[in-house]
Design an enzyme around this catalytic site. Structure first.
Site, PDB file in Angstrom:
ATOM      1  N   HIS A 180      10.891  29.494   2.193  1.00 53.50           N
ATOM      2  CA  HIS A 180      11.460  29.149   0.755  1.00 53.50           C
ATOM      3  C   HIS A 180      13.033  29.167   0.820  1.00 53.50           C
ATOM      4  O   HIS A 180      13.578  29.531   1.486  1.00 53.50           O
ATOM      5  CB  HIS A 180      11.174  30.121  -0.477  1.00 53.50           C
ATOM      6  CG  HIS A 180      11.009  29.341  -1.755  1.00 53.50           C
ATOM      7  ND1 HIS A 180      12.542  29.394  -2.692  1.00 53.50           N
ATOM      8  CD2 HIS A 180      10.434  28.729  -2.755  1.00 53.50           C
ATOM      9  CE1 HIS A 180      12.054  28.775  -3.690  1.00 53.50           C
ATOM     10  NE2 HIS A 180      10.932  28.465  -3.640  1.00 53.50           N
ATOM     11  N   ASP A 213       2.568  28.604  -3.011  1.00 54.21           N
ATOM     12  CA  ASP A 213       1.374  27.851  -2.517  1.00 54.21           C
ATOM     13  C   ASP A 213       0.573  28.336  -1.566  1.00 54.21           C
ATOM     14  O   ASP A 213      -0.557  27.695  -1.346  1.00 54.21           O
ATOM     15  CB  ASP A 213       2.208  26.618  -1.969  1.00 54.21           C
ATOM     16  CG  ASP A 213       3.089  25.591  -2.967  1.00 54.21           C
ATOM     17  OD1 ASP A 213       2.500  25.688  -4.046  1.00 54.21           O
ATOM     18  OD2 ASP A 213       3.976  24.899  -2.490  1.00 54.21           O
TER      19      ASP A 213
HETATM   20  N1  CMC Z   1       7.087  27.372   9.131  1.00 55.16           N
HETATM   21  C1  CMC Z   1       7.672  27.557  10.097  1.00 55.16           C
HETATM   22  N2  CMC Z   1       9.145  27.670  10.315  1.00 55.16           N
HETATM   23  C2  CMC Z   1       9.771  27.492   9.024  1.00 55.16           C
HETATM   24  C3  CMC Z   1       9.261  27.309   7.863  1.00 55.16           C
HETATM   25  C4  CMC Z   1       7.690  27.345   8.039  1.00 55.16           C
HETATM   26  N3  CMC Z   1       7.014  27.366   6.780  1.00 55.16           N
HETATM   27  N4  CMC Z   1      10.013  27.517   6.962  1.00 55.16           N
HETATM   28  C5  CMC Z   1      11.144  27.567   7.452  1.00 55.16           C
HETATM   29  N5  CMC Z   1      11.176  27.530   8.670  1.00 55.16           N
HETATM   30  C6  CMC Z   1      12.171  27.637   9.738  1.00 55.16           C
HETATM   31  C7  CMC Z   1      12.772  26.346  10.165  1.00 55.16           C
HETATM   32  O1  CMC Z   1      12.071  25.775  11.203  1.00 55.16           O
HETATM   33  C8  CMC Z   1      14.287  26.602  10.444  1.00 55.16           C
HETATM   34  O2  CMC Z   1      14.204  27.158  11.770  1.00 55.16           O
HETATM   35  P1  CMC Z   1      15.555  26.857  12.664  1.00 55.16           P
HETATM   36  O3  CMC Z   1      16.745  27.661  11.854  1.00 55.16           O
HETATM   37  O4  CMC Z   1      15.170  27.751  14.003  1.00 55.16           O
HETATM   38  O5  CMC Z   1      15.750  25.620  12.500  1.00 55.16           O
HETATM   39  C9  CMC Z   1      14.482  27.677   9.326  1.00 55.16           C
HETATM   40  O6  CMC Z   1      13.232  28.296   9.003  1.00 55.16           O
HETATM   41  C10 CMC Z   1      15.274  27.190   8.147  1.00 55.16           C
HETATM   42  O7  CMC Z   1      14.086  26.440   7.504  1.00 55.16           O
HETATM   43  P2  CMC Z   1      15.052  25.325   6.671  1.00 55.16           P
HETATM   44  O8  CMC Z   1      14.040  23.957   6.489  1.00 55.16           O
HETATM   45  O9  CMC Z   1      16.292  24.711   7.124  1.00 55.16           O
HETATM   46  O10 CMC Z   1      15.087  25.974   5.135  1.00 55.16           O
HETATM   47  P3  CMC Z   1      14.743  25.319   3.817  1.00 55.16           P
HETATM   48  O11 CMC Z   1      15.551  26.072   3.023  1.00 55.16           O
HETATM   49  O12 CMC Z   1      15.594  23.923   3.764  1.00 55.16           O
HETATM   50  O13 CMC Z   1      13.313  25.309   3.621  1.00 55.16           O
HETATM   51  C11 CMC Z   1      11.106  24.979   2.828  1.00 55.16           C
HETATM   52  C12 CMC Z   1      12.566  25.712   2.685  1.00 55.16           C
HETATM   53  C13 CMC Z   1      10.194  25.301   1.686  1.00 55.16           C
HETATM   54  C14 CMC Z   1      11.348  23.508   3.002  1.00 55.16           C
HETATM   55  C15 CMC Z   1      10.645  25.402   4.281  1.00 55.16           C
HETATM   56  O14 CMC Z   1      10.373  26.792   4.244  1.00 55.16           O
HETATM   57  C16 CMC Z   1       9.411  24.694   4.523  1.00 55.16           C
HETATM   58  O15 CMC Z   1       9.234  23.608   4.933  1.00 55.16           O
HETATM   59  N6  CMC Z   1       7.960  25.422   4.267  1.00 55.16           N
HETATM   60  C17 CMC Z   1       6.967  24.851   4.539  1.00 55.16           C
HETATM   61  C18 CMC Z   1       6.384  23.971   3.160  1.00 55.16           C
HETATM   62  C19 CMC Z   1       6.186  25.015   1.764  1.00 55.16           C
HETATM   63  O16 CMC Z   1       5.503  25.749   1.984  1.00 55.16           O
HETATM   64  N7  CMC Z   1       6.574  24.462   0.644  1.00 55.16           N
HETATM   65  C20 CMC Z   1       6.486  25.165  -0.428  1.00 55.16           C
HETATM   66  C21 CMC Z   1       7.589  25.740  -1.023  1.00 55.16           C
HETATM   67  S1  CMC Z   1       7.449  26.907  -2.334  1.00 55.16           S
HETATM   68  C22 CMC Z   1       6.932  25.991  -3.717  1.00 55.16           C
HETATM   69  C23 CMC Z   1       7.974  25.277  -4.133  1.00 55.16           C
HETATM   70  O17 CMC Z   1       8.775  25.787  -4.813  1.00 55.16           O
HETATM   71  O18 CMC Z   1       7.940  23.780  -3.977  1.00 55.16           O
END
Ligand code: CMC
Length: 388
Positions: free
Chosen positions: A270, A324
């Site tokens: 998140h 989720d």
């Molecule tokens: N699985 C694997 N790796 C992950 C995941 C995941 N679900 N989430 C984050 N990471 C890793 C990502 O690969 C990155 O690694 P590195 O630093 O080595 O490149 C690091 O964690 C940071 O990720 P980010 O995408 O830069 O962080 P963010 O704050 O932009 O991500 C997120 C938030 C929700 C987009 C991401 O955690 C994600 O893609 N999760 C899966 C989709 C998901 O479950 N979304 C629902 C969010 S909760 C409901 C809502 O409010 O919408």
């Protein structure tokens, strides 16, 4: 452009763009509050109608206020025949989020109050906007349930005024009244998803509203942003993933394989929470209960194993289950089709979207950031016949 390069906040990570009194997330400690009330208390004691009142009016309603609010909402559930006709003509295999978006967009032109408030003072017409807000919130479940019934080749089931928002939705979907547990679980899910600070879809609503467009247009923007798998679409993907894994024994290898290929595990991580999402904790409890009741322990145990492996491998990076991950399981065990999961998120989040728009309109400022231009500065125009 001057020689000094301004800072660029890609993805607006960690940037505050407005003030709000609606909800607060403590990402480090895994806490969520709506106007000061903890999500745990609200999920246990409140109802979706009550928290919507809280988000829109700034206080919990007394008995009279709540009953009036519920009555007003319930009286707005039916949708115009013309909108039913539009929905009936949409492809049955379309994603239900596209149906919801089209349905809400189609409601706008039929709203009797919209033409009279349209213009540069729209944001000052709180009373009229509240009437429109009631209509949007009340009609969204009807749009979804009607489409679902059409898709199943069943007659549509008209809304009932005597049921609450959650129970009426299930009634229109299933054609039977839900039992107390089913109605309570749907109500809890709606409460948990109702608001969450400036997430992508809320921000999309505010960008649209800040131009002094109308509430229907703002909500259509929110639905569009919520559809994506990085936001609301993750609940559907998370359930499909668990089905694919099939059993707890396959979880470790599956998760490791995905991470090695740099793929994401849906339902984890998140932008704000770097601890366990409190909404996931609440839903996990209900998923466990439902798994026993519906004899779907294998699904729940597979989820537990995925969670264990993920925390082992990525917990130190602050990656834990989000809402989720467990909402999809609860819906599935309630017998709700997978493609309706994200629309349920939207039906609930509309409460927060509207609350934020009404709050933002009190001191509206056009949202218009800048992008740092990195292209060429002096390209010479080449007529098309001379281009290679
Ligand atoms: N699985 C694997 N790796 C992950 C995941 C995941 N679900 N989430 C984050 N990471 C890793 C990502 O690969 C990155 O690694 P590195 O630093 O080595 O490149 C690091 O964690 C940071 O990720 P980010 O995408 O830069 O962080 P963010 O704050 O932009 O991500 C997120 C938030 C929700 C987009 C991401 O955690 C994600 O893609 N999760 C899966 C989709 C998901 O479950 N979304 C629902 C969010 S909760 C409901 C809502 O409010 O919408």
């Amino acid at each position: 452009m001057g020689s000094e390069v301004p800072p660029v906040y890609i993805g607006l990570k960690g940037i505050y763009v407005a003030k709000t009194s609606l909800s607060y997330i403590d990402g480090e400690r895994g806490k969520l509050i709506y106007r000061g009330y903890s999500i745990e208390d609200l999920a246990e004691h409140s109802t979706f109608e009550e928290i919507t009142y809280l988000l829109w009016f700034g206080k919990l309603p007394n008995k009279r206020e709540l009953s009036e609010f519920k009555e007003n909402l319930a009286s707005e559930r039916e949708i115009p025949d013309e909108v039913i006709s539009i929905i009936s003509k949409l492809p049955r295999n379309a994603h239900p989020m596209d149906i919801l978006k089209t349905g809400v967009a189609s409601l706008g032109p039929f709203d009797p109050d919209l033409p009279s408030i349209w213009g540069q003072h729209i944001h000052e017409k709180r009373a009229e906007n509240l009437k429109i807000a009631m209509r949007i919130l009340s009609k969204m479940p009807t749009i979804m349930a009607y489409f679902y019934r059409m898709k199943e080749n069943k007659d549509i089931v008209h809304p009932r005024k005597d049921l609450n928002h959650a129970a009426n939705f299930l009634y229109m979907m299933w054609g039977r009244e839900p039992n107390d547990l089913e109605a309570k679980l749907m109500d809890v899910a709606l409460i948990l998803h109702a608001d969450h600070g400036f997430n992508a879809s809320t921000f999309a609503c505010l960008v649209t509203a800040s131009t002094l467009s109308d509430l229907y247009s703002a909500i259509v923007s929110g639905i569009s942003a919520l559809k994506g798998p990085l936001h609301g679409g993750a609940n559907e993907q998370a359930l499909r993933m668990l089905m694919e894994i099939g059993s707890p024994d396959n979880a470790r290898e599956y998760v490791k394989g995905k991470l090695e290929r740099k793929e994401r595990i849906m339902g984890f991580g998140h932008r704000v929470y770097k601890a366990y999402d409190p909404r996931a904790r609440i839903l996990k409890k209900y998923a466990e209960m439902l798994a026993k009741e519906t004899k779907q322990e294998k699904l729940f145990n597979t989820a537990l194993e995925v969670e264990k492996v993920m925390i082992e491998l990525l917990g130190r990076k602050g990656i834990f289950p989000n809402v989720d991950f467990y909402s999809g399981q609860v819906y599935h065990m309630l017998g709700i089709p997978t493609e309706i999961f994200t629309p349920i998120f939207a039906i609930s989040r509309a409460s927060g979207w509207i609350g934020h728009v009404l709050e933002y309109w009190e001191q509206n400022v056009l949202i218009r950031p800048r992008a740092l231009y990195i292209g060429p500065m002096e390209a010479k125009y080449i007529p098309i016949e001379n281009r290679i």
